[in-house]
Design a protein around this motif. Structure first.
Motif, short mmCIF file in Angstrom:
data_model
loop_
_atom_site.label_atom_id
_atom_site.label_comp_id
_atom_site.label_asym_id
_atom_site.label_seq_id
_atom_site.Cartn_x
_atom_site.Cartn_y
_atom_site.Cartn_z
N UNK A 303 3.65 5.60 -110.44
CA UNK A 303 4.41 6.42 -109.48
C UNK A 303 4.18 7.90 -109.76
N UNK A 304 4.21 8.27 -111.04
CA UNK A 304 4.01 9.67 -111.42
C UNK A 304 2.63 10.17 -110.98
N UNK A 393 9.83 8.12 -112.51
CA UNK A 393 8.39 8.44 -112.50
C UNK A 393 8.00 9.19 -111.24
N UNK A 394 8.52 8.74 -110.10
CA UNK A 394 8.22 9.40 -108.81
C UNK A 394 8.78 10.82 -108.80
N UNK A 395 9.99 11.01 -109.34
CA UNK A 395 10.60 12.35 -109.39
C UNK A 395 9.81 13.28 -110.32
N UNK A 396 9.30 12.72 -111.43
CA UNK A 396 8.44 13.53 -112.31
C UNK A 396 7.17 13.93 -111.58
N UNK A 404 17.52 15.10 -112.36
CA UNK A 404 17.47 13.75 -112.95
C UNK A 404 17.95 13.70 -114.40
N UNK A 405 17.73 14.80 -115.15
CA UNK A 405 18.21 14.84 -116.54
C UNK A 405 19.74 14.75 -116.57
N UNK A 456 15.18 14.46 -101.37
CA UNK A 456 14.13 15.43 -101.66
C UNK A 456 12.90 15.21 -100.78
N UNK A 457 12.46 13.95 -100.69
CA UNK A 457 11.25 13.64 -99.91
C UNK A 457 11.49 13.81 -98.40
#
Length: 467
Positions: A303-304, A393-396, A404-405, A456-457
Motif C-alpha cells: 500500500x505504501x 501503510x496507505x496513509x504513509x 495517524x500517530x 483525505x483522498x
C-alpha cells in the motif's frame, strides 16, 4: 443496472490483486525470516534450561521495543523513493537514499546506547535476579546488532520504494543460514568454537545481522539499474532540509509502531502477572496471530509503495482504486485466517506443548483451555489488525503521519490498554479480558484510520477534478 455497476467496480479492484501479491509476498517471507531468527534463538536456548530461555525472552522484549522505533522511522524512506520513482527523478531517489541511510545509521547507534543503558529497568521491574543477571550481557551484544539492523532497514526501504521487494527477502534468507550455523556452534561449543550458552545466541544474532547488511549492499550494488545510486557518497551533499523532511516523516511513524509494540509488550507482562499458564497461553496465541499478521504487514508495504507511486503521478482517482484493492485483499485474507482459527482453536495449542509429559498434564490442559478462548478473539482481532496496518501503510504513502500517530496513541493507550488492564486484573475474564482490550484498541484504530484515509483522498480527488 446497479448490480452490473457493482460488478464493474469490484472487477477494477480484483484486477489489481495479482500485482499487489507480487509486491507483497517477498516482504511477507522477509518478515517471517525476521521472526525465524527469534524462533531459532528460543528453540536452541530452550535446550539449555528454563532460566536461560526466560533470560533470552526478557532480553528480546527490550530489543523488540528499540527495533520497532528504528523500523518505524525507516519507513519514511519508502514513500519518498516511490514518489520520486514515479516522477522518474533519479537525483531525488539518490539523495533520499543517502540521507535516509545516514539517518538510519545514526539512529542505530542511538538505539544501541539507549538499550544498553535501559538494562537497569529489569531490576526495577523486579524480574527474578538470576534471569536478569543472565539477560544483561545478552542485551549488551544483541543491542549492538541494532546498528546493522537499522542500516539494513535503510537499504530495504530504499529497495521497497523502487518496487524491488525481493532483495530484502534474499538478504534475510541468507542471514538465517548464517544465524543457524553460528548459533549452533557457539551455543553448544561445536568443533573449534567455545561453548558460550546464551552469549553464543547473542553473537549468532549479531553476526547474522552484520551479514544481512553486507548481503543487501552487494546484491543491490551489482544490479545494473541500481549501481548509479551507490556511487560517490559525500557528506558535502548532505542537506539539512532533506534530513528534516525524512525526520518529520520518520518520527511519527516510529511513534505509531512504538505505541502498538508497547501495547503488546504490556499484554505479555500483564499475562505474566496472572501466572505462568496465562503467560504461556498468551505467548502461543500471540505467535499464531503474529504469523498471520505478517501477511497484512506485507500488504501494508505494498500500500505504501503503490499509493506513493500514484501520488507521484498525481492520479488520485487511480490512487483510491489501488488502495481499496489492497484493503479488500487484506480483509479477504484475514477473514480466511479467522475461519482457520475458529475451526482449529482447540487443535492449534497442542503443537506448542509437550503432550507426552504426564507431569505437565494439568498445566497443559489449563494452557489449552485459555489459548483456545484467546484464538477465538484473535480470529476477530486480526481482521481489525489487518485493516489498521494496511490503511496505515496507505496513509504513509500519502506522507500523512502526524494525525495517524495521534489516532494510534488514543486507540491503543486511551482505549485498549485500560480495558485490558481492568478486565485482566479485576474480572474473571483474566487473559481473555486482556485480549478483549487489544481487540477494542485495534478496532478503534482501524475505524478512525480508514475515516482519515477516506476524507483525505476524497479531498485530493476533488481538488484534482476542479483543477
Amino acid at each position: 443496472m446497479s448490480s452490473k455497476k457493482n460488478k464493474v467496480n469490484l472487477s477494477q479492484y480484483v484486477k489489481e490483486f495479482s500485482y499487489n501479491i507480487k509486491l507483497a509476498y517477498p516482504v511477507i517471507l522477509g518478515m517471517l525470516g525476521h521472526t525465524l531468527i527469534g524462533i531459532v534463538d528460543n528453540f536452541m536456548v530452550g535446550k539449555l534450561g528454563s532460566t536461560e530461555l526466560a533470560a533470552v525472552s526478557l532480553g528480546n522484549s527490550f530489543i523488540f521495543i528499540a527495533m520497532s522505533i528504528g523500523i518505524g522511522f525507516s519507513t519514511a524512506i519508502t514513500p519518498l523513493i516511490a514518489e520520486a520513482d514515479a516522477e522518474k527523478d533519479n537525483q531525488k531517489i539518490r539523495t533520499t537514499f543517502h540521507h535516509g541511510l545516514l539517518l538510519c545509521t545514526i539512529l542505530g547507534f542511538v538505539l544501541f546506547v539507549v538499550t544498553v543503558l535501559s538494562k537497569q529497568v529489569m531490576y526495577i521491574m523486579q524480574q527474578p535476579k538470576e534471569v536478569a543477571d543472565l539477560a544483561a550481557p545478552y542485551i549488551d551484544w544483541v543491542a549492538f546488532s541494532m546498528i546493522p539492523v537499522i542500516m539494513y532497514q535503510g537499504y530495504k526501504q530504499f529497495a521497497d520504494g523502487l518496487s524491488k521487494t525481493k532483495y530484502s527477502m534474499y538478504a534475510i534468507l541468507l542471514a538465517n543460514v548464517v544465524h543457524i550455523f553460528f548459533n549452533y556452534v557457539l551455543i553448544y561449543g561445536i568443533w573449534i568454537f567455545p561453548k558460550l550458552g546464551i552469549l553464543g545466541a547473542a553473537l549468532g544474532t549479531v553476526l547474522s545481522r552484520i551479514m544481512m547488511v553486507v548481503f543487501m549492499h552487494y546484491l543491490m550494488k551489482r544490479n545494473a539499474d541500481l549501481k548509479k545510486y551507490f556511487k560517490n557518497f559525500s557528506f558535502k551533499e548532505i542537506k539539512k532540509s532533506i534530513l528534516k523532511k525524512i525526520i518529520n516523516l520518520g518520527m511519527p511513524s516510529a511513534m505509531q509502531m512504538l505505541f502498538e509494540v508497547t501495547l503488546f509488550t504490556a499484554a505479555i507482562w500483564l499475562s505474566g502477572s496472572l501466572g505462568k499458564n496465562s503467560q504461556a497461553a498468551n505467548q502461543i496465541a500471540l505467535i499464531l496471530a503474529s504469523s498471520t499478521f505478517m501477511v497484512a504487514l506485507g500488504l501494508s508495504v505494498t500500500a505504501m509503495i503503490r499509493v506513493s507511486n500514484t501520488k507521484g503521478l498525481n492520479d488520485f482517482k487511480q490512487l483510491i482504486v489501488v488502495a481499496r484493492s489492497i484493503f479488500i485483499l487484506a480483509i479477504l485474507l484475514e477473514i480466511f485466517f479467522a475461519i482457520l482459527f475458529v475451526i482449529f482453536h482447540q487443535v492449534l495449542p497442542h503443537f506448542f506443548l509437550n503432550m507426552s509429559d504426564a507431569s505437565q498434564l494439568v498445566d497443559n490442559n489449563e494452557i489449552i483451555a485459555i489459548t483456545s478462548k484467546l484464538l477465538l478473539i484473535a480470529a476477530i482481532f486480526q481482521i481489525s489488525d489487518g485493516i489498521q496496518v494496511v490503511v496505515l501503510g496507505a496513509l504513509r504513502g500519502l506522507q500523512d503521519v502526524k494525525i495517524p500517530m495521534y489516532i494510534t496513541f488514543v486507540a491503543y493507550w486511551v482505549v485498549g490498554f485500560p480495558i485490558s488492564y481492568y478486565l485482566g486484573k479485576y474480572t474473571e475474564l483474566k487473559a481473555v479480558g486482556i485480549w478483549i482490550g487489544l481487540l477494542a484498541g485495534l478496532t478503534i484504530a482501524a475505524l478512525f484510520l480508514y475515516i482519515r484515509f477516506a476524507r483525505l483522498t476524497k479531498k485530493l480527488a476533488m481538488q484534482q477534478h476542479q483543477s
